[in-house]
Design an enzyme around this catalytic site. Structure first.
Site, PDB file in Angstrom:
ATOM      1  N   GLY A   9      47.496 -35.078 -45.115  1.00  0.00           N
ATOM      2  CA  GLY A   9      46.201 -35.376 -45.737  1.00  0.00           C
ATOM      3  C   GLY A   9      46.066 -34.648 -47.061  1.00  0.00           C
ATOM      4  N   SER A  11      46.171 -35.664 -50.049  1.00  0.00           N
ATOM      5  CA  SER A  11      45.411 -36.327 -51.114  1.00  0.00           C
ATOM      6  C   SER A  11      43.901 -36.245 -50.898  1.00  0.00           C
ATOM      7  CB  SER A  11      45.824 -37.804 -51.211  1.00  0.00           C
ATOM      8  OG  SER A  11      45.606 -38.440 -49.975  1.00  0.00           O
ATOM      9  N   GLN A  13      40.094 -34.277 -49.740  1.00  0.00           N
ATOM     10  CA  GLN A  13      39.339 -33.119 -50.233  1.00  0.00           C
ATOM     11  C   GLN A  13      39.937 -31.796 -49.747  1.00  0.00           C
ATOM     12  OE1 GLN A  13      34.738 -32.144 -49.979  1.00  0.00           O
ATOM     13  NE2 GLN A  13      35.667 -31.582 -48.049  1.00  0.00           N
ATOM     14  N   ASP A  14      40.087 -31.649 -48.431  1.00  0.00           N
ATOM     15  CA  ASP A  14      40.544 -30.360 -47.894  1.00  0.00           C
ATOM     16  C   ASP A  14      41.996 -30.094 -48.252  1.00  0.00           C
ATOM     17  OD1 ASP A  14      38.046 -30.408 -46.799  1.00  0.00           O
ATOM     18  OD2 ASP A  14      38.677 -30.188 -44.709  1.00  0.00           O
ATOM     19  N   ALA A  82      45.301 -34.913 -42.035  1.00  0.00           N
ATOM     20  CA  ALA A  82      45.283 -36.374 -42.210  1.00  0.00           C
ATOM     21  C   ALA A  82      44.449 -37.025 -41.114  1.00  0.00           C
ATOM     22  CB  ALA A  82      46.705 -36.922 -42.170  1.00  0.00           C
ATOM     23  N   GLN A  84      41.658 -40.825 -40.464  1.00  0.00           N
ATOM     24  CA  GLN A  84      40.638 -41.768 -40.902  1.00  0.00           C
ATOM     25  C   GLN A  84      39.346 -40.976 -40.668  1.00  0.00           C
ATOM     26  OE1 GLN A  84      37.895 -43.509 -41.775  1.00  0.00           O
ATOM     27  NE2 GLN A  84      37.646 -44.079 -39.620  1.00  0.00           N
ATOM     28  N   SER A  85      38.790 -40.417 -41.717  1.00  0.00           N
ATOM     29  CA  SER A  85      37.784 -39.359 -41.537  1.00  0.00           C
ATOM     30  C   SER A  85      36.344 -39.835 -41.698  1.00  0.00           C
ATOM     31  CB  SER A  85      38.044 -38.232 -42.540  1.00  0.00           C
ATOM     32  OG  SER A  85      37.717 -38.673 -43.841  1.00  0.00           O
ATOM     33  N   THR A 126      36.413 -31.221 -35.208  1.00  0.00           N
ATOM     34  CA  THR A 126      35.170 -31.472 -35.946  1.00  0.00           C
ATOM     35  C   THR A 126      33.908 -31.243 -35.121  1.00  0.00           C
ATOM     36  OG1 THR A 126      33.821 -33.273 -36.867  1.00  0.00           O
ATOM     37  CG2 THR A 126      35.593 -33.931 -35.433  1.00  0.00           C
ATOM     38  N   TYR A 150      35.317 -42.277 -34.006  1.00  0.00           N
ATOM     39  CA  TYR A 150      35.949 -41.150 -34.712  1.00  0.00           C
ATOM     40  C   TYR A 150      35.886 -39.891 -33.857  1.00  0.00           C
ATOM     41  CZ  TYR A 150      36.137 -37.180 -37.981  1.00  0.00           C
ATOM     42  OH  TYR A 150      36.426 -35.988 -38.590  1.00  0.00           O
ATOM     43  N   ARG A 185      34.715 -34.299 -52.802  1.00  0.00           N
ATOM     44  CA  ARG A 185      34.388 -35.081 -51.614  1.00  0.00           C
ATOM     45  C   ARG A 185      34.518 -36.577 -51.915  1.00  0.00           C
ATOM     46  NH1 ARG A 185      34.104 -35.198 -46.131  1.00  0.00           N
ATOM     47  NH2 ARG A 185      32.086 -34.560 -45.300  1.00  0.00           N
TER      48      ARG A 185
END
Ligand code: NAP
Ligand code: GDD
Length: 344
Positions: A9, A11, A13-14, A82, A84-85, A126, A150, A185
């Site tokens: 992941g 690419s 934000q985090d 990574a 699908q957030s 999360t 999710y 973000r």
């Protein structure tokens, strides 16, 4: 000795903030990037870290591809960011979301288990897993009640991490992170959607911001602080799970008002639910309305975290408060729109 980290992941934000942090700490950093139509490295460029990391081809749906990436990087630490957030998309794409966010993590754990070795693994769990919350504030011991595909997929992944830790003695830690935001973000998440739209409105490039449930409450922190917590989780003697949160919750409508104030607007709210609207007292114009398309089939009404364990065990605490974060995001979007430098 130089440590090596693999960030999936990269690419997002985090991924960008964590890459910056680890490079600054002297790590050799591999960034796992999935193929797209073009290079998706704008955030890494914005933080000036793109040239300091090595990119690897990576797709969470492909077992062999994961194995190759791990073999290439031979990392001491893996940060699995990574996913699908976006919660909203998970209602439209529940199977894909489960494949990536749920089974994708099992694929990674299986590759690691098969390889043996001592690689430490961080999983991006999360606060969404608390969902319809059983207690306020939420902490590591609060029961879970996920409210979206999710969150269900992330909860499955979370328990797989616990299971691999307990079954095979792997160093696998799970961060129960509450919402964290920044100028990097994605624009579909509510904070960034708001700061970008209001910046455009202030510059005369947009008339109206349409949102969904303005009464949802979130515990919003700064992403730069939260990646430091991820790193700390992998530096302990034993792996464990930790909440990272600020301990302050704010309604979406209040975040909108504060962002508007930073742009010299003064919002007055009228109506409730789908009838809510905000007028700028200075111009007399309606600036914000509610469009039911942005409501979710099931909502998480309130998130408020208690990060006491992370504070006492990891020595972690958030440094940027919501007022500073709001100003940072509004200013970044105002400048990007004004100077036509918006890239993501
Ligand atoms: P983000 O900006 O949406 O980044 C997600 C990353 O995952 C992107 O690099 C994306 O690549 C990549 N990705 C998506 N599907 C993939 C696949 N099938 N194979 C390989 N890579 C894939 O998310 P974020 O805000 O940085 O969050 C990082 C992680 O923390 C996520 O797992 C998220 O669920 C979790 N989390 C976030 C928060 C938060 O408030 N930000 C809170 C708790 C947990 P593309 O660029 O190609 O799409
Ligand atoms: N995105 C969005 N767009 N959300 C809106 C809107 C809108 O127009 N209007 C109101 N909201 C409300 C959502 O219904 C939700 O209650 C809240 O604003 C926050 O939505 P998001 O910013 O999309 O974030 P999230 O809380 O659903 O999920 C984020 O945080 C999680 C941690 O709690 C994501 O980053 C997840 O990946 C992360 O796990």
């Amino acid at each position: 000795m130089t440590k090596t980290a693999l960030i999936t992941g990269i690419s997002g934000q985090d991924g960008a903030y964590l890459a910056r942090l680890l490079v600054d700490k002297g790590y050799k950093v591999y960034g796992a990037l999935r193929r797209g139509a073009g290079l998706n490295t704008g955030r890494l460029e914005e933080l000036g870290v793109l040239d300091e990391i090595e990119l690897l081809s990576f797709e969470l749906l492909e077992y062999a591809n994961i194995a190759r990436a791990l073999d290439q990087a031979k990392p001491d630490e893996i940060y699995n960011l990574a996913a699908q957030s976006f919660v909203g998309t998970s209602f439209d794409q529940p199977i894909y979301t489960s494949e990536v966010d749920g089974l994708g993590v099992t694929r990674m754990l299986e590759v690691l288990r098969t390889a043996g070795g001592t690689t430490r693994f961080y999983q991006a769990s999360t606060s969404e897993m608390f969902g319809k919350v059983h207690e306020v504030p939420q902490r590591e011991t609060t029961p879970f009640y996920p409210r979206s595909p999710y969150a269900v997929a992330k909860l499955y992944a979370h328990w797989m991490v616990v299971n691999y830790r307990e079954s095979y003695g792997m160093y696998a830690a799970s961060g129960l992170l509450f919402n964290h935001e920044s100028p990097l973000r994605g624009t579909e998440f509510v904070t960034r959607k708001v700061t970008l739209a209001l910046a455009r409105i202030a510059l005369g490039e947009q008339e109206l911001l349409s949102v969904g449930n303005v009464d949802a409450e979130r515990d919003w922190g700064f992403a730069g602080d939260y990646v430091d917590g991820m790193w700390r989780m992998l530096q302990q003697t034993a792996a464990d799970d930790y909440v990272l949160a600020t301990g302050r919750t704010t309604k979406v409508r209040d975040f909108i008002s504060a962002s508007a104030k930073a742009l010299d607007m003064d919002l007055e709210w009228t109506g409730e639910g789908s009838q809510a609207k905000a007028i700028d007292r200075k111009s007399g114009k309606i600036i914000v309305d509610v469009d039911p398309q942005f409501f979710r089939p099931a909502e998480v009404d309130l998130l408020l975290g208690d990060a006491s364990k992370a504070k006492s065990v990891l020595g972690w605490k958030p440094r940027v408060d919501l007022d500073e974060l709001t100003n940072m995001m509004v200013k970044a979007d105002y400048d990007r729109v004004k100077n036509r430098t918006l890239r993501f």
